[in-house]
Design an enzyme around this catalytic site. Structure first.
Site, PDB file in Angstrom:
ATOM      1  N   GLN A  10       0.745  -1.048   0.109  1.00  0.00           N
ATOM      2  CA  GLN A  10       0.609   0.082   0.083  1.00  0.00           C
ATOM      3  C   GLN A  10       0.273   0.971   0.054  1.00  0.00           C
ATOM      4  OE1 GLN A  10      -2.781  -1.050   2.490  1.00  0.00           O
ATOM      5  NE2 GLN A  10      -4.758   1.276   3.054  1.00  0.00           N
ATOM      6  N   SER A  88       4.867  -5.493   3.064  1.00  0.00           N
ATOM      7  CA  SER A  88       3.430  -5.695   4.293  1.00  0.00           C
ATOM      8  C   SER A  88       1.969  -6.713   2.992  1.00  0.00           C
ATOM      9  CB  SER A  88       3.001  -3.652   4.237  1.00  0.00           C
ATOM     10  OG  SER A  88       1.776  -4.284   5.001  1.00  0.00           O
ATOM     11  N   LEU A  89       1.487  -6.004   2.721  1.00  0.00           N
ATOM     12  CA  LEU A  89       0.503  -6.597   1.462  1.00  0.00           C
ATOM     13  C   LEU A  89       1.424  -7.437   0.572  1.00  0.00           C
ATOM     14  CD1 LEU A  89      -2.541  -6.613   0.431  1.00  0.00           C
ATOM     15  CD2 LEU A  89      -1.788  -4.980  -1.308  1.00  0.00           C
ATOM     16  N   ARG A 113      -8.771  -9.838   4.165  1.00  0.00           N
ATOM     17  CA  ARG A 113      -7.493  -8.599   4.713  1.00  0.00           C
ATOM     18  C   ARG A 113      -7.759  -7.151   5.070  1.00  0.00           C
ATOM     19  NH1 ARG A 113      -2.685  -5.401   3.739  1.00  0.00           N
ATOM     20  NH2 ARG A 113      -0.694  -6.799   5.097  1.00  0.00           N
ATOM     21  N   HIS A 188       0.149  -3.221  11.299  1.00  0.00           N
ATOM     22  CA  HIS A 188       0.937  -3.730  12.491  1.00  0.00           C
ATOM     23  C   HIS A 188       1.547  -3.212  13.630  1.00  0.00           C
ATOM     24  CE1 HIS A 188       1.855  -5.309   8.182  1.00  0.00           C
ATOM     25  NE2 HIS A 188       1.602  -4.198   7.403  1.00  0.00           N
ATOM     26  N   GLN A 237       1.553 -10.952  10.882  1.00  0.00           N
ATOM     27  CA  GLN A 237       2.087 -10.160  10.226  1.00  0.00           C
ATOM     28  C   GLN A 237       1.271  -8.606  10.368  1.00  0.00           C
ATOM     29  OE1 GLN A 237       1.311  -8.612   6.950  1.00  0.00           O
ATOM     30  NE2 GLN A 237       2.482  -9.105   5.371  1.00  0.00           N
TER      31      GLN A 237
END
Length: 291
Positions: A10, A88-89, A113, A188, A237
């Site tokens: 993102q 991340s993603l 998610r 996170h 994560q």
């Protein structure tokens, strides 16, 4: 020559991304499949308003679909990675590229998610550039409800937590720049625990195959191929730190001499360039970039 494919997350989205892929039969099939799963068109979303595309709910599935198509196109042309990692993603596309799960399974996970993360409210995330790391780590450790969410490079981190805790850290640590991220929640960080708990139930219902190539995970940069281990890392994560700085440092240790950023923008190659100047870098953000 060992090559790592890295997949951005993102923040790398851009209006118009993926539009050049729509006339390819294989890509069209993926876009159609995605529309059936999501209930909306990725291509239409990518040609719409920037504000809407930047909403977590839409950003994450759009990036997953487009980066997956680009990875497939590279493989169709006989190019394969020796290692994969995603920010991340981006880790979800890395797992798809490593054939831990198929396209539809990955997209369904990303859909869940994005919905859970979009619904998470009340947190704050701020990117900090050029600061004293030792001071920052001490202040964060002494301040409840805030963590280093993204350790992107020696000179760039993102802190995440309650607005009060984040502001308290910013008041105690001087940085050359501090930029608030346009996100709904404290991603996170432990504030994502309720969402992570719900997501864990979904993840546990999905079978993860062993990876075809080693994966360097956000929560553990040591390469892994066992499906069970990769799943355990992915469960952590959502609340864990994105250890991107350590992932980058691990690449040369694994004998990697080239990194290919598969997806829009050049955020990850920009970070790698500063940390691993000897690595050869390539960006594949559109059809024109695929040789």
């Amino acid at each position: 020559m060992k090559t790592a494919w890295v997949f951005p997350g993102q923040g790398s989205q851009a209006v118009g991304m993926g539009v050049d892929l729509e006339d390819l039969p294989a890509a069209k099939a993926q876009f159609d499949r995605a529309e059936q799963i999501l209930g909306w068109s990725v291509l239409e979303m990518c040609q719409g308003e920037e504000e809407q595309l930047s909403r977590t709910l839409y950003t994450q599935p759009c990036l997953y679909v487009i980066e997956s198509i680009l990875a497939d196109l590279l493989m169709e042309r006989g190019q394969f990675p020796d290692f994969v990692a995603g920010h991340s993603l981006g880790e979800y596309i890395a797992l798809y590229a490593a054939r831990v799960f198929d396209f539809e399974t990955g997209l369904r996970l990303v859909k869940h998610r994005s919905e859970l993360m979009d619904a998470a409210a009340g947190g704050k995330m701020v990117a900090m550039m050029k600061f004293d790391r030792e001071t920052l780590e001490k202040v964060v450790e002494a301040t409840p409800d805030v963590v280093i969410a993204n350790d992107n490079s020696p000179e760039q981190v993102v802190i995440s937590g309650t607005p009060e805790a984040v502001d308290s850290v910013l008041s105690q640590v001087s940085a050359k720049r501090a930029v608030g991220l346009k996100v709904s929640g404290a991603f996170h960080s432990p504030m994502m625990a309720p969402a992570a708990q719900q997501f864990q139930e979904i993840l546990e219902s999905v079978t993860f195959s062993d990876a075809k190539v080693p994966v360097l995970s956000n929560v553990d940069p040591v390469p892994a191929t066992k499906g069970t281990e990769i799943k355990m890392r992915l469960i952590k994560q959502m609340t864990g730190t994105v250890r991107w700085r350590e992932i980058m440092l691990q690449l040369p240790k694994e004998g990697v001499s080239q990194a290919v950023e598969v997806g829009p923008g050049k955020v990850l190659t920009g970070l790698i360039k500063r940390i691993c100047p000897d690595l050869k870098l390539k960006n594949v953000g559109s059809l024109a970039d695929i040789s």
